[in-house]
Every structure is written in structure tokens, then in C-alpha cells.
Write an enzyme that holds these catalytic residues in place. Sequence first.
Site, PDB file in Angstrom:
ATOM      1  N   TYR A   1       5.910   7.991  -3.479  1.00  0.00           N
ATOM      2  CA  TYR A   1       6.621   7.640  -2.257  1.00  0.00           C
ATOM      3  C   TYR A   1       8.107   8.000  -2.330  1.00  0.00           C
ATOM      4  O   TYR A   1       8.784   8.058  -1.308  1.00  0.00           O
ATOM      5  CB  TYR A   1       6.441   6.147  -1.983  1.00  0.00           C
ATOM      6  CG  TYR A   1       6.760   5.714  -0.573  1.00  0.00           C
ATOM      7  CD1 TYR A   1       5.756   5.604   0.376  1.00  0.00           C
ATOM      8  CD2 TYR A   1       8.057   5.405  -0.189  1.00  0.00           C
ATOM      9  CE1 TYR A   1       6.026   5.195   1.670  1.00  0.00           C
ATOM     10  CE2 TYR A   1       8.340   4.999   1.102  1.00  0.00           C
ATOM     11  CZ  TYR A   1       7.324   4.898   2.025  1.00  0.00           C
ATOM     12  OH  TYR A   1       7.614   4.496   3.308  1.00  0.00           O
TER      13      TYR A   1
ATOM     14  N   LYS B   1      -4.316   2.417 -10.436  1.00  0.00           N
ATOM     15  CA  LYS B   1      -5.430   3.360 -10.504  1.00  0.00           C
ATOM     16  C   LYS B   1      -5.461   3.974 -11.900  1.00  0.00           C
ATOM     17  O   LYS B   1      -5.611   5.185 -12.091  1.00  0.00           O
ATOM     18  CB  LYS B   1      -5.277   4.440  -9.422  1.00  0.00           C
ATOM     19  CG  LYS B   1      -6.518   5.305  -9.201  1.00  0.00           C
ATOM     20  CD  LYS B   1      -7.682   4.561  -8.607  1.00  0.00           C
ATOM     21  CE  LYS B   1      -8.850   5.502  -8.343  1.00  0.00           C
ATOM     22  NZ  LYS B   1     -10.051   4.789  -7.872  1.00  0.00           N
TER      23      LYS B   1
ATOM     24  N   ASP C   1       2.898   0.332  -0.337  1.00  0.00           N
ATOM     25  CA  ASP C   1       3.122   0.623   1.072  1.00  0.00           C
ATOM     26  C   ASP C   1       1.833   0.457   1.859  1.00  0.00           C
ATOM     27  O   ASP C   1       1.816  -0.147   2.944  1.00  0.00           O
ATOM     28  CB  ASP C   1       3.660   2.052   1.211  1.00  0.00           C
ATOM     29  CG  ASP C   1       3.984   2.402   2.642  1.00  0.00           C
ATOM     30  OD1 ASP C   1       4.657   1.607   3.322  1.00  0.00           O
ATOM     31  OD2 ASP C   1       3.558   3.483   3.100  1.00  0.00           O
TER      32      ASP C   1
ATOM     33  N   ASP D   1      -8.548   0.570  -5.118  1.00  0.00           N
ATOM     34  CA  ASP D   1      -9.606   0.633  -4.123  1.00  0.00           C
ATOM     35  C   ASP D   1     -10.425  -0.663  -4.110  1.00  0.00           C
ATOM     36  O   ASP D   1     -10.783  -1.179  -3.042  1.00  0.00           O
ATOM     37  CB  ASP D   1     -10.499   1.862  -4.322  1.00  0.00           C
ATOM     38  CG  ASP D   1     -10.813   2.151  -5.778  1.00  0.00           C
ATOM     39  OD1 ASP D   1     -10.017   1.779  -6.649  1.00  0.00           O
ATOM     40  OD2 ASP D   1     -11.855   2.766  -6.051  1.00  0.00           O
TER      41      ASP D   1
END
Length: 334
Positions: free
Chosen positions: A124, A171, A228, A204
Site C-alpha cells: 500500500y 499470509k 485497508d 482469507d
Amino acid sequence: MAHKVTLIPGDGVGPEIAQAARRVIDASGTNIEWEVVEAGEALIPQYGTPLPGYVLDSIRRNRVALKGPITTPVGGGFRSVNVTLRQELNLYANVRPARTLPGIVTRYQNVDLVVVRENTEDLYAGIEHRVGTDAAESIKIITRQASERIARFAFELARKQGRKKVTAVHKANIMKLTDGLFLECARKVAREYPDIVFEDMIVDAMCMKLVQAPENYDVLVLPNLYGDIVSDLCAGLVGGLGVAPGANIGHEVAVFEPVHGSAPKHAGKNRINPLAMILSGIMMLQHLGEDEAANRIYEAVLAVLREGKALTYDLGGSAGTSDMADAIISKMQA
């Protein structure tokens, strides 16, 4: 005690909701001297940027700012004002509470969690470039210093607010070096806080579990990009971005703002829900140590929502932005 605060109305609907929040905060009895500074698209022809240097100077001088939304061009043009503010002022912690509010219809009840997002690096941060004419590359940077700093911030926030659990979201099963380092740092910091439960969750799976049972979570700490996305998901659990306050906090300064966009098509129509801006103002007052005023506003907000008479269109009513501010002020004065 008097506080000097930078007020950045922003553009689009920003000036309307900023005025509503200012009126509510002033009515709470807090002694605030506002220094109003302009930022946004309209300043580009004169200054070559939507964020002139005087805005940063004001925030550094006053150390606290309340900011309305500012339009960010999509796909080109100037980069996000928010990203620039975070990097220029080292606002390393983005804090997004998500709490169920009375009178707001959602699919969930009893949600009360906080998303703590690392604010300065990861994808980001926007370190990217073209590779020839047919490819582009974005660089993901995760550092030990930033990861430990945001993890410690999350645990300290949990302690301060009496929360019981911190969940690190990552992740690391695929991004073993970058997200692996983030997770390693979170685990290391967690050992310093034996009074707080620690767990980690793949991003996820975290999204799935938040949709299934958000009441099971308390404080989430995430790298920048996941933060975000997940923070907007959490806003959806409690009614959407119209009721989603936010803060960007560093060691020296803090900027408080609603997380929704500037919605220029609604500008000047006195119809936008001011709650996200007002709730951000409550966070600002808590940061300033003005807990009594913050509580006074929050209780008035709850009373207006329960009554259901002065709600904007997105909440099922027909009140205007200023009408909702008037109703909150009236409840404080009752």
C-alpha cells in the site's frame, strides 16, 4: 484546558460534515481553538498539489488534526493525500473501531472490535514502477522495526481499553519472508503481554470468520494492504462507512478522520451522514484526554440513533447533515 487543533475540511462533502462535527464538539464544552487549513483538488492549480506544505506545518505545530475526506484521483494524477500524510508525518498506526450502534440495521449484533493497521510500508505504500510497456511491478516491503512497532501499539491499545485478545492477520503461508517476518515480530511482542490472549490468522480465513462470527474478535493487527481491506469489511458489519471513524497516529502527531470518500456528487446538498466524522471527533477528544466531553457526545449520538427521528437517508431517515448535528447537540443540552 485549551487545545489547539488543525481542522482540514477537505473537499466534496468534507466541509459539510466537518462543520457538523465542529459544532457538536464545540457544544460538548471542550475548549478547542480550531486552526482551519484548506486542502484538496481545488488547490492544485495554485500550489501544484492538493496538500500544500502549510497543511503539514499546521499539523506538526498543533500535533492533533481533524480531517474531512479529500478526493483522490483513480488510476493517475496525484497520489493519495492520506498516504502522503501518513508517510510525511510518520503516522504509523491506523486505528479503525467497528462497534454495533443502536437503530442501525445490520446483519450482526454485539460487534465491538478494533482494526490496527500498519500504515507506512507493505504494498500500500505505493512503491511501484513500469517494467517496459506491458508490465508493472509493485514492491512489498516489511521491516522488523515497523512490524514490532505496530504489534506493540495493538497490545498497548488492548490493555488501555481492557480488551482480552489480539489477532495478527497475515499470509505467511505463501509470503513466507515478508508476511513471515510480520508474524515473527507479532509473536515476539506477544510474549511481553502474557495478560492478553494472542492468536494469528491467515487473512482469507480471517475474512470468512469475521463474516461468520465477528463477536469472537477483539483487536486485529495487520500489515497495510490487508488492513485497508479488512477494516472496510468490519465497517460493513456495523452499518457501512457512514458510521466508520478512524485515526492515524504517530509518536508526534495524530490525525482523525472518517474513512469514507469525498462523494463530490453529493457536495452542498446537506444530505450526507456526519456520524463518521463526529465519531472520529470523539476519538480525537479521547486522545486529548477529554473523556468526559467524548462520552457526552457519544451518549447523545446513541440517544439520537435510538430515537430514530433525525437520521440521514442512508440510515433510513430524511434528515439533513445539519439536522442530525442539531439533534445531537440538543440531546447534549437536554
